[in-house]
Write a protein that holds these residues in place. Sequence first.
Motif, PDB file in Angstrom:
ATOM      1  N   UNK B 183      46.914  33.220  10.896  1.00 28.16           N
ATOM      2  CA  UNK B 183      46.921  34.685  10.789  1.00 28.16           C
ATOM      3  C   UNK B 183      46.236  35.182   9.514  1.00 28.16           C
ATOM      4  N   UNK B 184      46.246  34.357   8.448  1.00 29.46           N
ATOM      5  CA  UNK B 184      45.568  34.779   7.212  1.00 29.46           C
ATOM      6  C   UNK B 184      44.122  35.139   7.535  1.00 29.46           C
ATOM      7  N   UNK B 185      43.481  34.287   8.346  1.00 27.46           N
ATOM      8  CA  UNK B 185      42.084  34.514   8.703  1.00 27.46           C
ATOM      9  C   UNK B 185      41.869  35.686   9.641  1.00 27.46           C
ATOM     10  N   UNK B 201      53.150  29.815   2.501  1.00 28.67           N
ATOM     11  CA  UNK B 201      53.749  29.016   1.430  1.00 28.67           C
ATOM     12  C   UNK B 201      55.224  28.741   1.716  1.00 28.67           C
ATOM     13  N   UNK B 202      55.925  29.805   2.145  1.00 29.94           N
ATOM     14  CA  UNK B 202      57.355  29.637   2.423  1.00 29.94           C
ATOM     15  C   UNK B 202      57.556  28.610   3.531  1.00 29.94           C
ATOM     16  N   UNK B 203      56.750  28.717   4.587  1.00 28.01           N
ATOM     17  CA  UNK B 203      56.904  27.798   5.709  1.00 28.01           C
ATOM     18  C   UNK B 203      56.574  26.362   5.290  1.00 28.01           C
ATOM     19  N   UNK B 204      55.595  26.246   4.398  1.00 23.14           N
ATOM     20  CA  UNK B 204      55.223  24.910   3.939  1.00 23.14           C
ATOM     21  C   UNK B 204      56.360  24.279   3.132  1.00 23.14           C
ATOM     22  N   UNK B 246      48.087  18.495   1.969  1.00 19.72           N
ATOM     23  CA  UNK B 246      49.072  19.517   1.587  1.00 19.72           C
ATOM     24  C   UNK B 246      48.683  20.139   0.243  1.00 19.72           C
ATOM     25  N   UNK B 247      48.346  19.259  -0.720  1.00 17.72           N
ATOM     26  CA  UNK B 247      47.942  19.757  -2.040  1.00 17.72           C
ATOM     27  C   UNK B 247      46.662  20.587  -1.936  1.00 17.72           C
ATOM     28  N   UNK B 252      43.533  25.803  -1.697  1.00 12.24           N
ATOM     29  CA  UNK B 252      42.686  26.674  -0.884  1.00 12.24           C
ATOM     30  C   UNK B 252      43.362  28.015  -0.600  1.00 12.24           C
ATOM     31  N   UNK B 253      44.675  27.962  -0.338  1.00 12.05           N
ATOM     32  CA  UNK B 253      45.398  29.213  -0.083  1.00 12.05           C
ATOM     33  C   UNK B 253      45.297  30.111  -1.306  1.00 12.05           C
ATOM     34  N   UNK B 254      45.538  29.534  -2.480  1.00 17.22           N
ATOM     35  CA  UNK B 254      45.498  30.326  -3.704  1.00 17.22           C
ATOM     36  C   UNK B 254      44.118  30.891  -3.987  1.00 17.22           C
ATOM     37  N   UNK B 255      43.087  30.121  -3.582  1.00 12.76           N
ATOM     38  CA  UNK B 255      41.733  30.611  -3.788  1.00 12.76           C
ATOM     39  C   UNK B 255      41.319  31.607  -2.714  1.00 12.76           C
ATOM     40  N   UNK B 256      42.150  31.779  -1.682  1.00 10.97           N
ATOM     41  CA  UNK B 256      41.850  32.746  -0.636  1.00 10.97           C
ATOM     42  C   UNK B 256      40.750  32.320   0.329  1.00 10.97           C
ATOM     43  N   UNK B 257      40.564  31.008   0.480  1.00 14.17           N
ATOM     44  CA  UNK B 257      39.596  30.519   1.478  1.00 14.17           C
ATOM     45  C   UNK B 257      40.228  30.640   2.864  1.00 14.17           C
ATOM     46  N   UNK B 258      39.841  31.698   3.609  1.00  9.60           N
ATOM     47  CA  UNK B 258      40.600  32.024   4.802  1.00  9.60           C
ATOM     48  C   UNK B 258      40.408  31.038   5.965  1.00  9.60           C
TER      49      UNK B 258
END
Lengths: 448, 337
Positions: B183-185, B201-204, B246-247, B252-258
């Motif tokens: 959904x982020x994308x 993040x929460x789900x992870x 995972x790492x 990537x999430x933090x960098x916003x790579x959708x």
Amino acid sequence: MGYICTVSYLFKNMDDFIAARSQMAISLGFHIIYSCIGMVMPVFMAISHYKWIKTGEPVYKNITQAWSKGVAIFFATGAVSGTILSFELGLLWPKFMEHAGPIFGMPFSLEGVAFFIEAIALGFFLYGWRRLNKWFHWFTGILVGISGIASGILVVSANSWMNNPAGFDFINGQYVNIDPIKAMFNGSWFSEALHMTLAAFSATGFAVAGIHALMIARKQNVTFHTKAFKIAIVFGAAAAILQPFSGDISAKNAANKQPAKLAAMESYFHTVPYSPLTIGGFPDTAAKKNKFSIEVPGLLSFLVYDNFKQPVAALDQIPVKNQPPVAVTHIAFEIMIAIGSTMMLVGVLYFVALWKKRSWLSRKWFLYLFILSTPFGFIAVEAGWTVTEVGRQPWIIQGVMRTSEAVTPMPGIAYSFYLFTAVYIILSIAVIFLLKRQIKMVPQLYDR
Amino acid sequence: MLYIVISFLFLAIVLYFLLGGADFGAGIIELFTSEKNRHRTRKTSYEAIGPIWEANHMWLIIAVVIMFVGFPVIYSTMCTYLHIPLLIMLLGITARGTAFAFRNYDAIKGEKTQNLYNKVFVYSSFITPLFLGIIAGSAISRQIDMHPVSYLDAYIFSWLNYFSVAVGLFTVALSGYLAAIYLIGQADDDNDAKRFITKAKAMNILAVLFGGLVFIASEIEHIRLAHWIFGNPVSLTAVIAASISLLISWVLINKGKRKIIRIAAGFQVTMILLAVGYMHWPYLIMTKDGQNLSLFQYQAPEKTIKVLAEGLMIGSLLILPSLFYLYYSFQKKEETV
């Protein structure tokens, strides 16, 4: 009071075997309706879509869009009820699937493919109005219908194997020399697939036409509903007229492969030359005769063997433990024949009106004829399904495995039967509710 | 030929987990979204999964068909001893599929009816993967008792145990994670994207916690899970690969790579499935009395396997390209009719 007693008796004493059979019957009974509509409606939709692309008349686009909503609703319910069935085969009849799976599974795996294609095509069609090339978009619509019909034929082919098992040898209780292709193309696949496909077209055609006829009679969006009516009824009527011929092929096939089924359908107890055709009436299985029925001597012989004399095998040729329930099979068969004949006549009348008496088309009595016929096809489908399934009993694989040998060892199936019955009733109420709202909103959403 | 059939079985299971899982996850995310943002989540997920959700669920049908044609004894054993969780899963699938279709195709969008569809949709989106996980866990939990003394032993404790339930919860968390990443994308604006990032993040974190729970439960139930996973090179490598991805996905999430995070997350989950799928290879069911049902021992006759493999290969030539084209076509956002 008596009724309540019966119900509470059933609740406490329903035996697992009867419960499993009832649950299967309920599941298939509902699924057959969802899937018939799900495979035929896309064809109607594609015809209307074609007319829109060709003529540019907006009414055809409106009909296509309205029908596509119906297709989406029925596809979703058909898909989930089909998923339920693919598990129920194992949940209720594990011993059957253990042996039959490798033999008759081929059409199921192909059906999985066809069903997948159908889901993909439907995704394209429903969401592709503004982003696809118009002919590609049309193609995805007709593909929904084609793959739906292919799915139907494949599933029926699997069922026909249960009636006319082929593609293996049954030696000392072992299933050997398995050939899934021979099993798929067993001696009954063609007659059953043809009969079911025509049934789907006539039942859906009459049901859809009936609803549109009702709206015409109520003078709402008359052009819209008249054009929709015409597309649906042409298919419905043509299929209804062809159906008796396919029925004849099926009956001859039954005489050949499942004499017990044919004898039960005809409620025919004693083998005699000039075998009679029994019309109507109630079988008295204890006294082995029929009450209130008309018997036409020689007609059964003629229908099966094309001559009036040759005796057809009756129930007295079959051991009692191998006989199906006669009353249910016979009455279901009579209902199917009566309704099928009526639909054929109504179908003929439609074509007479179309070609010779155009004035009938706008007459009230003519419209009411079709409004009245709305549920006929589906009643006949249910009756026919009862004939083929109950008429096969006590076998799950004709002559090889008894239904009672196949049932799950798990106790308490009655509760699962009640649960699924409730689920299907709720689903059907929801579908009817949604369709009513779709029809109600035609003036606002589709035919402005 | 047998290996082709087994490959398709695993492909179907993995794709069902990834695509169907993300699909269930969309409902799970909706369930855990605050009241005021729910309609936005609903809109994004409708646009994201509307055209493809039916197709996503077809992988389950393919997997089931392969099971009953190719490995009928394993299928009938599961159907007998895991009857009840399968039944609940089926009810979940039914409720979810119809609620999703009905909420879109109800011609009158009334508040009461929409609320009802939404409720049914979100709760069944939670229950179905929970029970899918329970079924998967039960198959290898050694709790299936082929010589039961009571109804409870045969049909309840076969699946109602700490291990199976922990696997169920793990499955739910992974589904939610996959959906959030997807959904982020698809988000319309940065606000929505931020919400989905938080959810991912929460789900992870939940998935890692429930993963730990699975290990703890396996100790309680005396299942040698750690030994199985870390004891063979394939599973061990897969677990390490999953941890690394995972790492990477956090970065990537933090960098916003959708879009790339989808690949990372998909890879991560595939590796987890590979690790758990390989650890008890070639057994699909492990029972209490140590009678393990192997894919080799309980395969259908040769001719059936051959025809099934051919059917699957031809079928995949039809399905896979059209499926890719479907996903490709609906990547770009546009109004629907």
